[in-house]
Design a protein around this motif. Structure first.
Motif, PDB file in Angstrom:
ATOM      1  N   TYR A 248      12.199 -21.778 -43.644  1.00 41.58           N
ATOM      2  CA  TYR A 248      11.554 -23.083 -43.797  1.00 41.58           C
ATOM      3  C   TYR A 248       9.990 -23.516 -43.043  1.00 41.58           C
ATOM      4  N   VAL A 249       9.821 -22.450 -43.366  1.00 37.14           N
ATOM      5  CA  VAL A 249       7.943 -22.241 -42.884  1.00 37.14           C
ATOM      6  C   VAL A 249       6.732 -23.633 -44.026  1.00 37.14           C
ATOM      7  N   ILE A 250       7.291 -23.006 -45.178  1.00 34.43           N
ATOM      8  CA  ILE A 250       6.865 -24.211 -46.564  1.00 34.43           C
ATOM      9  C   ILE A 250       7.593 -25.590 -46.395  1.00 34.43           C
TER      10      ILE A 250
ATOM     11  N   VAL B  39      13.539 -13.038 -58.725  1.00 36.54           N
ATOM     12  CA  VAL B  39      14.789 -15.342 -58.991  1.00 36.54           C
ATOM     13  C   VAL B  39      14.303 -16.004 -57.821  1.00 36.54           C
ATOM     14  N   ALA B  40      13.927 -15.294 -56.751  1.00 32.74           N
ATOM     15  CA  ALA B  40      13.444 -16.114 -55.323  1.00 32.74           C
ATOM     16  C   ALA B  40      12.198 -16.791 -55.416  1.00 32.74           C
ATOM     17  N   VAL B  41      11.450 -16.286 -56.385  1.00 33.26           N
ATOM     18  CA  VAL B  41      10.472 -16.095 -55.849  1.00 33.26           C
ATOM     19  C   VAL B  41       9.786 -17.447 -57.052  1.00 33.26           C
ATOM     20  N   PHE B  42      10.493 -17.175 -58.706  1.00 35.23           N
ATOM     21  CA  PHE B  42      10.569 -18.004 -59.745  1.00 35.23           C
ATOM     22  C   PHE B  42      11.434 -19.478 -59.587  1.00 35.23           C
TER      23      PHE B  42
ATOM     24  N   ALA C   1       9.589 -16.905 -51.548  1.00 33.55           N
ATOM     25  CA  ALA C   1       8.319 -16.543 -51.194  1.00 33.55           C
ATOM     26  C   ALA C   1       8.918 -15.703 -50.202  1.00 33.55           C
ATOM     27  N   ALA C   2       9.693 -16.532 -48.944  1.00 37.17           N
ATOM     28  CA  ALA C   2      10.969 -15.652 -47.786  1.00 37.17           C
ATOM     29  C   ALA C   2      11.616 -14.487 -48.047  1.00 37.17           C
ATOM     30  N   ALA C   3      11.811 -13.961 -49.513  1.00 41.36           N
ATOM     31  CA  ALA C   3      12.902 -12.866 -50.125  1.00 41.36           C
ATOM     32  C   ALA C   3      12.074 -11.826 -49.248  1.00 41.36           C
TER      33      ALA C   3
ATOM     34  N   ALA D 211      16.843 -11.775 -34.072  1.00 40.65           N
ATOM     35  CA  ALA D 211      15.985 -11.539 -34.493  1.00 40.65           C
ATOM     36  C   ALA D 211      15.487 -11.536 -36.171  1.00 40.65           C
ATOM     37  N   LEU D 212      16.838 -11.147 -36.736  1.00 41.42           N
ATOM     38  CA  LEU D 212      16.925 -11.091 -37.831  1.00 41.42           C
ATOM     39  C   LEU D 212      16.692 -12.479 -38.418  1.00 41.42           C
ATOM     40  N   VAL D 213      18.511 -12.755 -38.026  1.00 37.86           N
ATOM     41  CA  VAL D 213      18.088 -14.569 -38.272  1.00 37.86           C
ATOM     42  C   VAL D 213      17.555 -15.788 -38.828  1.00 37.86           C
ATOM     43  N   ILE D 214      16.462 -15.360 -36.922  1.00 33.79           N
ATOM     44  CA  ILE D 214      15.582 -16.850 -36.514  1.00 33.79           C
ATOM     45  C   ILE D 214      14.811 -16.604 -38.017  1.00 33.79           C
ATOM     46  N   LEU D 215      14.082 -15.040 -38.037  1.00 36.89           N
ATOM     47  CA  LEU D 215      12.824 -14.578 -38.952  1.00 36.89           C
ATOM     48  C   LEU D 215      13.571 -15.072 -40.286  1.00 36.89           C
ATOM     49  N   GLY D 216      14.675 -14.464 -40.702  1.00 37.80           N
ATOM     50  CA  GLY D 216      14.912 -15.734 -41.794  1.00 37.80           C
ATOM     51  C   GLY D 216      14.757 -17.216 -41.959  1.00 37.80           C
TER      52      GLY D 216
END
Length: 845
Positions: free
Chosen positions: A469-471, A233-236, A242-244, A459-464
Motif C-alpha cells: 500500500y505504501v506506493i 514478474v511483480a516489479v516488471f 517492489a513489495a515482493a 505481523a507478516l500479514v500487516i507487513l505485506g
C-alpha cells in the motif's frame, strides 16, 4: 517422581486445554478436500466475471491496447521493453514515469496471436484473477489459517466487487500480474525454506539426513529461480510489485524466528498429542510402536512407550520422555537459517531480490528520460496532494485509506474515477473517513506490535499490506492518482487474509472440538492460529451468514461488470452515481467530449463549465470550452479560452495554432478560405517569397508537413532568412523531429546571435531528457539566461527560464523565480495559482 510430575502438570493447567488438538484426517481425505476447495475458488473467480467477457475496449484500454503503436506487427516484439508505459509519454518534455514492460508485452503477444478481439483480452484477465485467488488460498494455508479460514479468505478475494476495475478493465492486468508475482515469490520462498529445514537435520556429532524426507516436486535451485522469476514478474508488471522484495524477506525472517524456540510441551499417554514442530502444533497418535507424525518435513516416526523416544521434527531428532502429563522438549537449533536468521535472510533472499529490483530501476531510469520520480510537476485534478497545503497532505492519506476500507466493507458505490471533488482535501483528523483511516492504521500498528512480540502470523500479514500500500497510498511519493479501486488489488490480498484470521474461530469444522474451545487441525507444516472457537450453533449461524455475504458480494460484482462494456456506458453510469456537487472533473470532461462528437453543444458546455468549476487550472478544460464556443460561433469567447489554455500549457503547439485560427474567425476571416486563397497564390507565383511565407504560416497548425515544405522552398530562395529558419524549427517540433528543430534554431542563431526567441525556444528543446544526444542542461540554462538578458521585460522568457532551471535540477532558483512571478501576477488569477503551486512543489512543501 509423582510429586514432581504433579507439580509440572499443575504449573500449566491451561496449557493442556489450549494446545490439545483434533486428529488429522487421512492424507487422501485432505487431498480431496484441497482439490474441492481449489476447484471452488477457481470456479467462483471465473463465474463472477463471466459476463465481463462480452465487454469491449473501455477507457484506458483504447490508448494502451488498440492505438498503441508499440504493439504493431511492424514493430519489433521487444519494443515495450524500451518504451515507457503510456504511448507518447517520452516525447519532448512530457513526463509520465511509468514502466511496465511485461504487462505491455502480454498485450503485444495477444495482438500478434489472436488479433484485437476484446474477448481474448478479458478472458486472460479473468484466468489470471483465478490464479491469484488460488495463490492467496495456498499462502493462507501456509500461514496456518486452516482449511475453512483459508477458503473464506480466498473466496472473499475472488468475488469482491472492489476488484472489478482490475479484472473487467483490460489495463487492470498490471495489478493482477503484480499480485501474482508477489504471491508466487512467497510460495517459492516457502518451498525453499522447507527444503532447507529438511536438508539441515543434525544429530550429536554429525549431520543426519531425514529418514523420511519431505516430498520434493522441484530441487532447491529450481525454487530459487522461481522465487527470483516471480519477483521479476511483480516489479516488471507494475511499480508496486517492489513489495515482493519486502514480503519474501519478511517471510524468511518470520519462518526462521519461529523455528526452535525453547521448551515445547508434549503430553504422552494415549490418544492424540500435540508437538510443536518448526511451524506449529502437530498431532501425534501415541500408543505402541511407530506412529506417523506429519511435522513440517513429512511423516516422521515416533516410538511411543516409556523412556526417551526420538521424534524427528523438522529441525532434527528430539527426545520425548513418554509417560503422563506435560513433558518439556527442547528442540535443538540445527538449521543455519535458525542459527543466523539475519545472515540467511540477507544472503539467500534479500540480496538476490534486491538485484532484480535494482535491474528494474536501472532500466526504468534509462527508458524514462533519466528520471525516477516526477519531481515538481503538478498533479492536477487526479492527485491534489502535490498542490495542497501541509495539513491536507497529513490527513488526506488517512481519509483515502478510510475510503478503501469502507469499500471493502460496503462496496455499494463503485466508481471509475476518484479525482478531485469526489475525494476532497481533508485538513482535520475528525472527518469521518479520516477517523476510519486513522482507526485502521492504529489497529494495524497495535496488532503488529503484539504479533512481533509473539512472533505471530499477523505481523507478516500487516507487513505485506504495508509494503503493497505504501506506493498507491501516496505515502512515499505522490503518484498521478489519489485513489483508484484497481490500486487496491494487491493490498486487498492481505486484508482478505486478515479477515480469514478473524473469521477462523467461526469456521471450525469439527463440532466436538469447537464445543471444547479447541483449535482446528492445522495444515501440515503450517503455523496454526491459537484461537478460541465459537460454539457449534453460533459457528453454523456465522458460516451461513458468511455464505450469504459472499453471494451478495458476487452479485454486486456481476452487476458491476457490464458497466465496463464501453467508455460511454461507464462514464454515464458513474456520473449518475456521484453525489450532486461532488462529481468528478475527469468524468465531466470525458462526457463533454462525447457530447461534442454528437453535436449536443448545450450539454457539452454545461459539463465543461462544471469541470472548470472543479479544477480551473486544467488546460484541457479551457481548450474544450473554446472548441464548444467555436462550434457555436462565439469566436471572441473561444479566443479567451485558448489564451487561458496557453497560459497553463505555454508550450502546447496545438493550442497556439488553434488560438491563431480563433483570432482569424473572430476577425471575420475563414481560415479554410484563407488557406485556399494562399494556395492558389503560391501556384500562380511559386517563387514569390511572400506567397510562400503566407502559405507556410497558415499551415503550421493545419498541416505541418505542408508548412515544412514551404519553408524549405523559402530557404532555398534565401538561406539567410532568419524568420524562416525559426518557423521551420517550429513546424519540425510539431512533427516531433526535435533534432532537426534544434539544428534549425542553431542555424538561426548563427545568422542572428542576439535573437532572443531562438535562444528561449532552443533552451526548451535542450531539456528533453528522453533524448540523450539532445539533452544539454548547461546549454539549456545558458540559452534561457541569454534570452532574458536580451529581453528582460518579456514575461514568457522569465517563465521559460524558471522551467528550464527546474528541469535541470536547480530547484531553489527556479522556485524563487516562480514566487517572483506569482507576486507580479494578478491576485487570484490562474497564473498566480500556477506559479505558487510550482514554487511549493519545487521546495517540497
Amino acid at each position: 517422581m509423582k510429586p514432581k510430575e504433579r507439580k509440572f502438570a499443575a504449573s500449566a493447567p491451561d496449557h493442556r486445554a489450549a494446545h490439545r488438538s483434533v486428529p488429522l484426517p487421512p492424507v487422501s481425505s485432505r487431498r480431496r478436500t484441497s482439490l474441492r476447495h481449489g476447484a471452488l475458488i477457481a470456479l467462483a473467480a471465473c463465474a463472477v466475471y463471466a459476463n465481463s467477457l462480452s465487454n469491449g475496449f473501455t477507457y484506458d484500454d483504447v490508448p494502451m491496447v488498440v492505438r498503441n503503436e508499440h504493439l504493431a506487427e511492424s514493430v519489433p516484439w521487444w519494443q515495450p521493453w524500451v518504451e515507457p508505459y503510456w504511448p507518447g509519454s517520452n516525447e519532448g518534455d512530457v513526463i509520465d514515469l511509468l514502466y511496465r514492460p511485461l504487462t505491455v508485452q502480454t498485450y503485444g503477444w495477444q495482438r500478434r496471436l489472436l488479433g484485437l478481439d476484446p474477448l481474448s483480452f478479458h478472458a486472460v484477465n479473468v484466468l489470471l484473477h483465478a490464479v491469484v485467488s488460488l495463490m492467496l488460498w495456498r499462502v493462507s494455508l501456509r500461514l496456518g489459517l486452516g482449511d475453512g479460514a483459508a477458503l473464506a479468505a480466498a473466496m472473499l478475494f475472488a468475488v469482491h466487487p472492489v476488484h472489478v476495475e482490475a479484472v473487467a478493465n483490460i489495463v487492470g492486468r498490471a495489478e493482477i500480474l503484480s499480485a501474482l508475482g508477489v504471491l508466487g515469490a512467497v510460495l517459492a520462498e516457502d518451498a525453499r525454506l522447507r527444503i532447507e529445514r529438511e536438508s539441515a537435520v543434525r544429530t550429536p556429532g554429525r549431520v543426519a539426513q531425514s529418514p523420511r524426507p519431505f516430498p520434493r516436486t522441484l530441487p532447491y535451485a529450481a525454487w530459487t529461480a522461481l522465487m527470483l522469476l516471480f519477483v521479476a514478474v511483480a516489479v516488471f508488471s507494475k511499480e508496486t510489485g517492489a513489495a515482493a522484495v519486502i514480503v519474501v524477506t519478511g517471510w524468511r525472517l518470520w519462518s526462521c524466528k519461529r523455528c526452535g524456540t525453547g521448551l515445547q510441551p508434549v503430553e504422552c499417554s494415549t490418544g492424540f498429542q500435540p508437538v510443536e514442530c518448526s511451524t506449529g502444533l502437530q498431532p501425534v497418535e501415541c500408543g505402541t510402536g511407530f506412529q506417523p507424525v506429519e511435522c513440517g518435513t513429512g511423516l516422521q516416526p515416533v516410538q511411543c512407550g516409556t523412556g526417551l523416544q526420538p521424534v524427528e521434527c523438522g529441525t532434527g531428532f528430539q527426545p520425548v520422555r513418554c509417560g503422563t502429563g506435560f513433558q518439556p522438549v527442547q528442540p535443538p537449533v540445527t538449521n543455519r537459517c535458525h542459527t543466523r536468521p539475519l545472515r540467511s535472510m540477507f544472503l539467500r533472499t534479500l540480496l538476490p531480490a534486491l538485484a532484480i529490483l535494482g535491474l528494474y530501476m536501472l532500466i526504468r531510469y534509462h527508458v524514462c528520460a533519466s528520471r525516477l520520480v516526477v519531481g515538481g510537476q503538478r498533479g492536477g485534478a487526479g492527485n491534489f496532494l502535490r498542490e495542497t497545503d501541509a495539513w491536507a497532505r497529513l490527513w488526506s492519506p488517512f481519509a483515502v485509506l478510510g475510503h478503501y476500507v469502507s469499500l471493502m466493507a460496503y462496496p455499494a458505490r463503485l466508481l471509475c474515477d476518484y479525482s478531485l471533488n469526489v475525494i476532497t482535501p481533508v485538513r482535520s483528523p475528525f472527518e469521518p473517513f479520516a477517523l476510519l483511516g486513522l482507526g485502521t492504521a492504529a489497529a494495524m500498528a497495535t496488532a503488529l506490535a503484539r504479533s512481533l512480540r509473539r512472533r505471530g502470523v499477523a505481523a507478516l500479514v500487516i507487513l505485506g499490506f504495508a509494503a503493497s500500500y505504501v506506493i498507491p497510498g501516496n505515502v512515499v511519493v505522490y503518484i498521478d492518482v489519489i485513489m483508484a479501486e484497481r490500486l487496491f488489488y494487491t493490498p486487498s490480498l492481505w486484508l482478505c487474509i486478515l479477515a480469514g484470521m478473524l473469521l477462523a474461530p467461526y469456521l471450525t469444522r469439527d463440532a466436538s472440538s469447537a464445543s471444547r474451545g479447541e483449535t482446528a487441525a492445522p495444515r501440515p507444516g503450517s503455523a496454526p492460529l491459537r484461537v478460541e472457537t465459537a460454539t457449534p450453533p453460533a459457528a453454523r449461524v456465522f458460516r451461513a451468514a458468511f455464505l450469504v455475504a459472499c453471494v451478495v458480494l458476487a452479485g454486486r460484482t456481476w452487476l458491476r461488470n457490464p458497466v465496463w462494456s464501453d467508455t460511454r456506458t461507464l462514464m454515464q453510469n458513474d456520473l449518475s452515481e456521484m453525489s450532486p456537487g461532488r462529481r468528478s472533473c475527469h468524468v465531466c470532461v470525458a462526457l463533454a467530449r462525447d457530447r461534442i462528437r454528437e453535436g449536443d453543444l448545450p450539454e457539452a458546455e454545461a459539463l465543461v463549465r462544471e469541470a472548470a468549476a472543479i479544477y480551473a487550472d486544467f488546460p484541457g478544460v479551457h481548450a474544450m470550452m473554446a472548441e464548444v464556443f467555436e462550434r457555436q460561433g462565439r469566436y471572441a469567447e473561444a479566443v479567451e479560452c485558448w489564451r487561458s489554455a496557453l497560459v497553463l500549457a505555454p508550450h502546447n503547439l496545438d493550442f497556439s495554432g488553434r488560438l491563431g485560427d480563433a483570432q482569424r474567425l473572430a476577425a471575420g476571416v475563414n481560415p479554410d478560405e484563407e488557406r485556399e486563397a494562399a494556395r492558389l497564390r503560391v501556384e500562380a507565383a511559386p517563387e514569390d517569397p511572400q506567397a510562400l511565407r503566407r502559405w507556410a504560416q497558415l499551415n503550421e497548425s493545419a498541416d505541418p508537413k505542408v508548412a515544412e515544405d514551404a519553408y524549405r522552398r523559402l530557404l532555398a530562395i534565401d538561406a539567410a532568412d532568419v524568420p524562416a529558419w525559426k518557423a521551420l524549427a517550429y513546424v519540425r517540433v510539431a512533427l516531433n523531429r526535435r533534432h532537426d528543430a534544434a539544428g534549425a534554431y542553431r542555424q538561426a542563431l548563427a545568422l542572428a546571435p542576439n535573437d532572443w526567441e531562438a535562444h528561449t525556444n532552443l533552451s526548451v528543446l535542450l531539456i528533453d531528457r528522453t533524448d540523450a544526444a539532445l539533452f544539454d542542461p548547461r546549454g539549456a540554462i545558458a540559452h534561457a539566461r541569454r534570452a532574458v538578458e536580451l529581453n528582460p521585460t518579456h514575461w514568457d522568457l522569465r517563465v521559460n527560464l524558471a522551467e528550464v532551471l527546474a528541469h535541470c535540477g536547480q530547484e531553489s532558483e527556479a522556485a524563487d523565480l516562480f514566487e517572483n512571478l506569482a507576486a507580479q501576477s494578478a491576485p487570484g488569477s490562474p497564473q498566480q495559482r500556477l506559479y505558487h503551486d510550482r514554487a511549493k512543489a519545487l521546495r517540497g512543501r
